[in-house]
Motif scaffolding. Structure first.
Motif, PDB file in Angstrom:
ATOM      1  N   GLU A 148     -34.145   1.493  13.548  1.00  0.00           N
ATOM      2  CA  GLU A 148     -35.036   1.908  14.536  1.00  0.00           C
ATOM      3  C   GLU A 148     -34.605   3.477  13.882  1.00  0.00           C
ATOM      4  N   GLN A 149     -33.539   4.029  14.318  1.00  0.00           N
ATOM      5  CA  GLN A 149     -33.382   5.194  14.203  1.00  0.00           C
ATOM      6  C   GLN A 149     -32.485   5.344  13.129  1.00  0.00           C
ATOM      7  N   LEU A 150     -32.045   4.956  12.484  1.00  0.00           N
ATOM      8  CA  LEU A 150     -31.969   5.702  10.638  1.00  0.00           C
ATOM      9  C   LEU A 150     -33.380   5.249  10.018  1.00  0.00           C
ATOM     10  N   HIS A 151     -34.433   4.279  10.310  1.00  0.00           N
ATOM     11  CA  HIS A 151     -35.687   4.025   9.757  1.00  0.00           C
ATOM     12  C   HIS A 151     -35.527   3.303   7.962  1.00  0.00           C
TER      13      HIS A 151
ATOM     14  N   THR B 176     -25.629   2.097  19.738  1.00  0.00           N
ATOM     15  CA  THR B 176     -26.801   1.680  20.663  1.00  0.00           C
ATOM     16  C   THR B 176     -26.348   0.208  21.319  1.00  0.00           C
TER      17      THR B 176
ATOM     18  N   ARG C 188     -32.135  -1.375  17.104  1.00  0.00           N
ATOM     19  CA  ARG C 188     -32.531  -0.143  17.566  1.00  0.00           C
ATOM     20  C   ARG C 188     -31.190   0.764  17.096  1.00  0.00           C
ATOM     21  N   ALA C 189     -30.607   0.323  16.571  1.00  0.00           N
ATOM     22  CA  ALA C 189     -30.119   1.021  15.716  1.00  0.00           C
ATOM     23  C   ALA C 189     -30.589   1.395  13.674  1.00  0.00           C
TER      24      ALA C 189
ATOM     25  N   GLN D  46     -23.526   3.967  14.537  1.00  0.00           N
ATOM     26  CA  GLN D  46     -25.172   4.202  15.506  1.00  0.00           C
ATOM     27  C   GLN D  46     -25.240   2.846  16.392  1.00  0.00           C
TER      28      GLN D  46
END
Length: 313
Positions: free
Chosen positions: A23-26, A15, A20-21, A11
């Motif tokens: 955010e995608q992975l929470h 990114t 940013r990674a 991720q």
């Protein structure tokens, strides 16, 4: 190796940023950074270097990224294979895309073996190749049939499986052939010709072949859709080319005759999937039938024909 660490690494690599990674992975950035650090310690080499505000891959990082993509692609194949085994009693959805440059008759012969798979539900889309590949990357399609492998300009994690190739024959109605007599391919010089689009693989090959034969036809139309070429061809709008492997069907359907073979020009066909190793039962059926039957048909040379001369009354 902890594959969760590898997932976090993938991720961040895609990114270019821990923020940013995360955010995608929470997850928090601190958690992601810590997991990446553990992976680097495990491998004994740094995976990222900082370039301004972005993280860029080191040489080791680029190598690890290639392996990570393969690992997760195989994981996706595994999940798909398990899902297929649990569809007993339900229709097996098979979503296929056909590039608009592929002749309809070829597309039919390639896709038809999928119906031999028990309880299959076929969903077929026709579009331009780059758009179909985007759908494939999003797993909205299971397979794409095309007349070319994945273009180098398209960044899609997929694999091109060659199905076979066919010689290319030219066709014309008897009336059009009568107006342009002589031996093939000289009869094409100055004759009206219907061509695939300039951007298509076959369009480029045919243009190069005309030059090699010192033949200058009169280009009267370019088409992305092969079915339109054949429809105009049946109405004597121009000579047109199509795969020789389906020549008998073209002659019978469109009332045209084979004029000759474009020696040295072949049209290739590919099945493009996210699977490195083909496991989907419909894709297996398609690839096996294409390689063992359709493109293994005896390729008898198509004899160049000249129009019959009218006898004097």
């Amino acid at each position: 190796m902890n594959y969760k660490h590898l997932h976090y690494f993938l991720q961040v690599a895609e990114t270019g940023s821990v923020a940013r990674a995360s955010e995608q992975l929470h997850l928090t950035p601190q958690t992601v950074s810590g997991q990446i650090q553990l992976l680097e310690e495990r491998l004994g080499s740094p995976l990222f270097a900082r370039s301004g505000r972005r993280l860029v891959l080191t040489d080791t990082g680029r190598m690890v990224l290639d392996y990570a993509k393969d690992i997760f692609a195989l994981g996706a194949e595994l999940e798909a294979s398990v899902r297929e085994r649990t569809t007993h009693g339900r229709a097996l959805d098979f979503r296929i895309g056909v590039a608009d440059a592929v002749p309809k008759a070829i597309a039919y012969h390639l896709v038809e073996p999928a119906f031999a798979v028990e309880n299959v539900h076929l969903v077929c889309r026709e579009w331009k190749l780059d758009l179909l590949l985007a759908e494939l990357a999003l797993h909205k399609l299971d397979l794409v049939i095309a007349d070319a492998p994945i273009p180098s300009s398209v960044s899609v994690r997929a694999f091109s499986h060659r199905l076979g190739s066919s010689t290319l024959s030219f066709f014309a109605t008897p009336a059009l052939r009568e107006r342009h007599p002589g031996d093939f391919p000289a009869c094409l010089d100055g004759a009206p010709v219907l061509m695939p689009g300039e951007d298509s693989a076959m369009g480029q090959r045919l243009r190069a072949w005309f030059q090699s034969q010192n033949v200058r036809p009169r280009l009267v139309g370019e088409f992305d859709d092969s079915a339109l070429i054949q429809e105009f061809g049946r109405r004597s709008a121009g000579f047109f080319a199509a795969p020789g492997v389906i020549a008998p069907g073209i002659e019978a359907q469109f009332g045209v005759r084979s004029v000759g073979v474009a020696e040295g020009v072949e049209e290739d066909f590919f099945a493009i999937s996210v699977e490195r190793r083909i496991t989907h039962p419909c894709v297996v059926a398609i690839t096996q039938a294409a390689r063992n039957e359709l493109f293994q048909m005896a390729r008898k040379p198509v004899r160049a024909t000249a129009p019959r001369r009218r006898q004097a009354a």
